[in-house]
Design a protein around this motif. Structure first.
Motif, PDB file in Angstrom:
ATOM      1  N   PRO A 153      38.521  50.580 105.870  1.00 20.54           N
ATOM      2  CA  PRO A 153      37.750  50.721 106.891  1.00 20.54           C
ATOM      3  C   PRO A 153      37.898  49.404 107.925  1.00 20.54           C
ATOM      4  N   ASN A 169      29.340  50.106 110.612  1.00 22.26           N
ATOM      5  CA  ASN A 169      30.547  51.301 110.996  1.00 22.26           C
ATOM      6  C   ASN A 169      30.140  52.508 110.203  1.00 22.26           C
ATOM      7  N   ASP A 170      29.021  52.762 109.784  1.00 19.87           N
ATOM      8  CA  ASP A 170      28.344  53.839 109.278  1.00 19.87           C
ATOM      9  C   ASP A 170      27.428  54.408 110.446  1.00 19.87           C
ATOM     10  N   THR A 206      33.097  55.403 108.997  1.00 22.59           N
ATOM     11  CA  THR A 206      33.857  55.460 107.697  1.00 22.59           C
ATOM     12  C   THR A 206      33.673  57.102 107.208  1.00 22.59           C
TER      13      THR A 206
END
Ligand code: 13P
Ligand code: SF4
Length: 337
Positions: A277, A287-288, A260
């Motif tokens: 995202p 998704n970090d 992201t």
């Protein structure tokens, strides 16, 4: 406590934690302090797009792995402060050994680099003699030293195509990128079985549902994603490639299947566009990248102030690793990348 004593205490913590955990005056304006330190030390901050927005905003250069290594090779700075992960800072040190290379948190690793331990990879190579070894830059200096050519997601195709068609190829450590490249180049390759914990998490099913709600949105994906996600993508590229696509494409909505952090630059470049995202296959914020996000503005400031932690590499490994990175940079320059 005196400054020297403070540094000694910090060094002990550094050995234990991998970063300096000294207290910072909460009233200090870290943005202007970092600017002062840059001038004082002739330092440059190179940051990856997955860094937190504040770090991207103080960086002198933000880029993908190829851009960052090209910058590291040509900078005139005395100190390179690398706001990224360990293999990226190592690459900078391999290319610029006379410069001090700093990484705010030594634990900022990478699941792909961890998936490929040198002793196991040595055995893998022995089982596949006479193969050209092309390794994705997300690997350790030891692995780079065992490779013929390094590649990044923005030059991998050109690197593979530079190898004569009668030569067999080992590709690693990312099997998703490897499978994508097999399709793109038509070359058979023996793949190492590694993957990125962030890019593996996207759910193709949830992206389809999201796309139904946003029919005009373009799906953009990093090639580290799994095949079902890549099959849904309108565009696949490195982080820089994805950013350029969002700037140049007339679409106003994008579903972003990569870490992201890049959305900060996408939004800055195209304030009127919407970036969604891509959803992970569970409820977490997976998704970090947990490694990229270990770096903070506070750790960056402390690492510049005390010039710690520093990246150091054994000279024999550095020289061998440099050969495979230099080969990558030569082929990239020939290909105009
Ligand atoms: P890029 O070279 O495309 O920026 O990718 C680096 C990376 O670690 C992706 O997860
Ligand atoms: Fe490694 Fe994945 Fe993080 Fe990139 S996003 S640094 S490949 S763990």
């Amino acid at each position: 406590m005196l400054m020297n004593e403070k540094i000694e205490v910090a060094k002990q913590h550094l050995n234990k934690n991998g970063f300096l955990d000294l207290e910072i005056d909460p009233l200090l304006d870290l943005f202007s302090e970092i600017e002062k330190l840059k001038k004082e030390k002739n330092a440059v901050i190179l940051a990856h797009y997955y860094q937190e927005p504040d770090i991207q905003d103080v960086a002198d250069y933000i880029g993908d792995s190829l851009g960052l290594s090209q910058q590291a090779a040509k900078t005139n700075a005395d100190v390179i402060v690398f706001a990224g992960v360990h293999f990226m800072a190592e690459t900078a040190k391999i290319l610029s050994p006379q410069k001090k290379v700093l990484l705010p948190d030594l634990n900022a690793g990478c699941s792909l680099a961890d998936s490929c331990p040198p002793q196991v990879f040595e055995k893998f190579k022995e089982r596949h003699p006479d193969h050209v070894v092309i390794m994705y830059v997300n690997c350790t200096a030891e692995i780079k030293a065992m490779s013929d050519i390094i590649c990044t997601s923005s030059n991998a195709r050109a690197i593979i195509e530079s190898v004569p068609s009668n030569k067999k190829i080992i590709f690693g450590p990312d099997r998703n990128l490897g499978n994508y490249l097999i399709k793109k180049t038509g070359r058979e390759m023996v793949l190492w079985d590694g993957a990125c914990i962030v890019h593996e998490i996207f759910s193709a099913e949830k992206i389809i549902k999201l796309k139904n709600r946003h029919p005009n949105a373009k799906v953009i994906a990093h090639p580290e994603c799994e095949t079902p996600v890549l099959d849904l993508a309108d565009y696949i590229a490195s982080t820089t490639g994805l950013l350029k696509y969002t700037i140049n494409n007339p679409a106003t909505e994008f579903i972003v299947a990569t870490e992201t952090g890049i959305i900060h630059q996408m939004q800055k470049e195209s304030p009127a566009k919407t970036f969604i995202p891509a959803p992970p296959n569970n409820g977490c914020a997976c998704n970090d990248c947990p490694y990229m996000k270990l770096n903070t503005l506070e750790k960056l400031y402390l690492c510049m102030k005390y010039e710690l932690p520093e990246i150091l590499i054994e000279e024999e490994i550095r020289l061998k690793a440099k050969k495979s990175i230099d080969r990558m940079l030569e082929i990239s320059a020939q290909a105009g990348l």
